[in-house]
Design a protein around this motif. Structure first.
Motif, PDB file in Angstrom:
ATOM      1  N   THR A 129       2.759  67.875  44.036  1.00 41.71           N
ATOM      2  CA  THR A 129       3.091  66.699  43.229  1.00 41.71           C
ATOM      3  C   THR A 129       1.834  65.979  42.747  1.00 41.71           C
ATOM      4  OG1 THR A 129       5.114  66.419  44.538  1.00 41.71           O
ATOM      5  CG2 THR A 129       4.421  64.551  43.204  1.00 41.71           C
ATOM      6  N   SER A 130       0.822  65.953  43.602  1.00 47.30           N
ATOM      7  CA  SER A 130      -0.431  65.305  43.224  1.00 47.30           C
ATOM      8  C   SER A 130      -1.081  66.034  42.053  1.00 47.30           C
ATOM      9  CB  SER A 130      -1.384  65.279  44.428  1.00 47.30           C
ATOM     10  OG  SER A 130      -0.833  64.544  45.493  1.00 47.30           O
ATOM     11  N   PHE A 131      -1.130  67.364  42.118  1.00 51.09           N
ATOM     12  CA  PHE A 131      -1.716  68.135  41.017  1.00 51.09           C
ATOM     13  C   PHE A 131      -0.869  68.021  39.745  1.00 51.09           C
ATOM     14  CE2 PHE A 131      -4.158  70.419  44.328  1.00 51.09           C
ATOM     15  CZ  PHE A 131      -5.413  70.350  43.742  1.00 51.09           C
ATOM     16  N   TRP A 132       0.453  67.976  39.903  1.00 50.42           N
ATOM     17  CA  TRP A 132       1.342  67.834  38.746  1.00 50.42           C
ATOM     18  C   TRP A 132       1.064  66.519  38.022  1.00 50.42           C
ATOM     19  CZ3 TRP A 132       5.025  70.711  36.217  1.00 50.42           C
ATOM     20  CH2 TRP A 132       5.857  70.029  35.338  1.00 50.42           C
ATOM     21  N   SER A 133       0.823  65.462  38.799  1.00 49.49           N
ATOM     22  CA  SER A 133       0.607  64.144  38.201  1.00 49.49           C
ATOM     23  C   SER A 133      -0.698  64.073  37.420  1.00 49.49           C
ATOM     24  CB  SER A 133       0.607  63.068  39.301  1.00 49.49           C
ATOM     25  OG  SER A 133      -0.494  63.248  40.173  1.00 49.49           O
ATOM     26  N   ILE A 134      -1.632  64.968  37.719  1.00 47.45           N
ATOM     27  CA  ILE A 134      -2.896  64.961  36.990  1.00 47.45           C
ATOM     28  C   ILE A 134      -2.722  65.507  35.579  1.00 47.45           C
ATOM     29  CG2 ILE A 134      -5.229  65.945  36.925  1.00 47.45           C
ATOM     30  CD1 ILE A 134      -5.169  65.931  39.981  1.00 47.45           C
ATOM     31  N   PHE A 135      -1.935  66.570  35.458  1.00 47.94           N
ATOM     32  CA  PHE A 135      -1.812  67.273  34.183  1.00 47.94           C
ATOM     33  C   PHE A 135      -0.576  66.867  33.389  1.00 47.94           C
ATOM     34  CE2 PHE A 135      -4.086  70.127  37.108  1.00 47.94           C
ATOM     35  CZ  PHE A 135      -5.296  70.215  36.427  1.00 47.94           C
ATOM     36  N   ASN A 136       0.306  66.062  33.978  1.00 48.77           N
ATOM     37  CA  ASN A 136       1.532  65.657  33.290  1.00 48.77           C
ATOM     38  C   ASN A 136       1.756  64.161  33.465  1.00 48.77           C
ATOM     39  OD1 ASN A 136       2.969  68.455  32.611  1.00 48.77           O
ATOM     40  ND2 ASN A 136       2.114  68.604  34.667  1.00 48.77           N
ATOM     41  N   SER A 137       2.507  63.591  32.573  1.00 48.51           N
ATOM     42  CA  SER A 137       2.803  62.163  32.637  1.00 48.51           C
ATOM     43  C   SER A 137       3.692  61.862  33.837  1.00 48.51           C
ATOM     44  CB  SER A 137       3.495  61.709  31.352  1.00 48.51           C
ATOM     45  OG  SER A 137       3.951  60.382  31.472  1.00 48.51           O
ATOM     46  N   SER A 138       3.536  60.681  34.400  1.00 45.28           N
ATOM     47  CA  SER A 138       4.348  60.281  35.546  1.00 45.28           C
ATOM     48  C   SER A 138       5.823  60.154  35.189  1.00 45.28           C
ATOM     49  CB  SER A 138       3.844  58.947  36.104  1.00 45.28           C
ATOM     50  OG  SER A 138       3.919  57.937  35.109  1.00 45.28           O
ATOM     51  N   ASP A 139       6.131  59.985  33.882  1.00 47.71           N
ATOM     52  CA  ASP A 139       7.531  59.874  33.472  1.00 47.71           C
ATOM     53  C   ASP A 139       8.292  61.180  33.688  1.00 47.71           C
ATOM     54  OD1 ASP A 139       7.005  57.296  32.679  1.00 47.71           O
ATOM     55  OD2 ASP A 139       6.558  57.860  30.599  1.00 47.71           O
ATOM     56  N   SER A 140       7.555  62.294  33.817  1.00 50.17           N
ATOM     57  CA  SER A 140       8.217  63.591  34.026  1.00 50.17           C
ATOM     58  C   SER A 140       8.673  63.775  35.461  1.00 50.17           C
ATOM     59  CB  SER A 140       7.267  64.731  33.644  1.00 50.17           C
ATOM     60  OG  SER A 140       6.108  64.713  34.469  1.00 50.17           O
ATOM     61  N   LEU A 141       8.275  62.885  36.344  1.00 46.69           N
ATOM     62  CA  LEU A 141       8.669  62.962  37.751  1.00 46.69           C
ATOM     63  C   LEU A 141       9.739  61.929  38.043  1.00 46.69           C
ATOM     64  CD1 LEU A 141       5.178  63.322  39.486  1.00 46.69           C
ATOM     65  CD2 LEU A 141       6.905  65.100  39.206  1.00 46.69           C
ATOM     66  N   GLN A 142      10.907  62.398  38.457  1.00 47.02           N
ATOM     67  CA  GLN A 142      11.982  61.489  38.838  1.00 47.02           C
ATOM     68  C   GLN A 142      11.662  60.830  40.179  1.00 47.02           C
ATOM     69  OE1 GLN A 142      14.558  60.766  36.882  1.00 47.02           O
ATOM     70  NE2 GLN A 142      13.697  62.144  35.329  1.00 47.02           N
ATOM     71  N   PRO A 143      12.186  59.628  40.432  1.00 48.05           N
ATOM     72  CA  PRO A 143      11.907  58.941  41.712  1.00 48.05           C
ATOM     73  C   PRO A 143      12.246  59.787  42.936  1.00 48.05           C
ATOM     74  CG  PRO A 143      12.924  57.432  40.168  1.00 48.05           C
ATOM     75  CD  PRO A 143      12.949  58.777  39.509  1.00 48.05           C
ATOM     76  N   VAL A 144      13.371  60.517  42.868  1.00 45.92           N
ATOM     77  CA  VAL A 144      13.757  61.344  44.016  1.00 45.92           C
ATOM     78  C   VAL A 144      12.735  62.453  44.249  1.00 45.92           C
ATOM     79  CG1 VAL A 144      15.511  62.915  44.906  1.00 45.92           C
ATOM     80  CG2 VAL A 144      16.208  60.846  43.705  1.00 45.92           C
ATOM     81  N   VAL A 145      12.213  63.008  43.153  1.00 49.08           N
ATOM     82  CA  VAL A 145      11.233  64.085  43.262  1.00 49.08           C
ATOM     83  C   VAL A 145       9.957  63.582  43.918  1.00 49.08           C
ATOM     84  CG1 VAL A 145       9.831  65.731  41.960  1.00 49.08           C
ATOM     85  CG2 VAL A 145      12.190  65.287  41.273  1.00 49.08           C
ATOM     86  N   THR A 146       9.553  62.366  43.614  1.00 50.66           N
ATOM     87  CA  THR A 146       8.339  61.813  44.212  1.00 50.66           C
ATOM     88  C   THR A 146       8.574  61.326  45.645  1.00 50.66           C
ATOM     89  OG1 THR A 146       8.836  59.653  43.233  1.00 50.66           O
ATOM     90  CG2 THR A 146       7.380  61.126  42.004  1.00 50.66           C
TER      91      THR A 146
END
Length: 205
Positions: A129-146
């Motif tokens: 999730t940390s690496f995903w947040s670097i290359f993608n916007s935080s809006d692409s992560l749902q609250p449950v996913v985080t």
């Protein structure tokens, strides 16, 4: 070699200082802290890592030094123990002890695998999730996913006691000695040089 009380204290102090170092770094400007999606507690602020060189260097360093390095250390230590046991029992001429040696080797190997898998399964979602947040916007992560990576990471401390309880007779005996309320822990070191009785713990109410 017998592990002394001072050695244990030094190792525990090193672990706490190493953890404290990584906990302080975001407070001094390397990395970011922020509230968890549901506001329960703080965690790494993934939303600030997108296209951030500061965030990328912090996450990469944490991944290598706080996930990969401990995992390699765990695997190397348990494989080293299993190898030592294997070599020790190879030198024993008593045929009656060979089945016990094979049983102990299998137990140690399985413990190593389970502890390693438990550690990796706890922290891999967090790292991903940390690496995903670097290359993608935080809006692409749902609250449950985080939220799930945080829960997995916090559950990492619960696996080892269960694994040791299943595989270690000494650990089970010590757990049974625990008293329910207001227990004082008085550690002492056994004179027995055997691997399972190297360290014992007494509890008195």
């Amino acid at each position: 070699n017998k592990i002394t009380k001072s050695t244990v204290c030094i190792l525990i102090a090193f672990i706490w200082l190493y953890s404290l170092l990584w906990a302080i770094l975001p407070l001094v400007g390397w990395g970011y802290y922020g509230p968890e999606p549901f506001g329960i507690s703080c965690t790494i602020a993934w939303s600030k890592f997108h296209n951030s060189s500061n965030g990328f260097s912090f996450i990469l360093s944490m991944f290598l030094l706080c996930t990969v390095l401990p995992a390699l250390t765990i695997v190397a230590c348990y494989l080293g123990i299993a190898w030592k046991v294997h070599k020790a029992y190879q030198e024993i001429q008593n045929i009656d002890r060979i089945p016990n040696a094979a049983k102990l080797e299998k137990k140690l190997t399985l413990m190593a695998v389970l502890i390693s898998v438990g550690f990796l399964s706890s922290w891999t979602p967090y790292a991903a999730t940390s690496f995903w947040s670097i290359f993608n916007s935080s809006d692409s992560l749902q609250p449950v996913v985080t939220l799930l990576p945080c829960l997995f990471a916090k559950s990492s401390t619960a696996y080892n006691p269960f694994i040791y309880y299943v595989f270690s007779k000494t650990f089970r005996c010590e757990v049974r000695k625990l008293q329910c309320c207001c227990a004082w822990r008085v550690p002492y070191f056994s004179s027995d040089n055997s691997m399972e009785n190297a360290v014992s713990t007494m509890w008195s109410g």
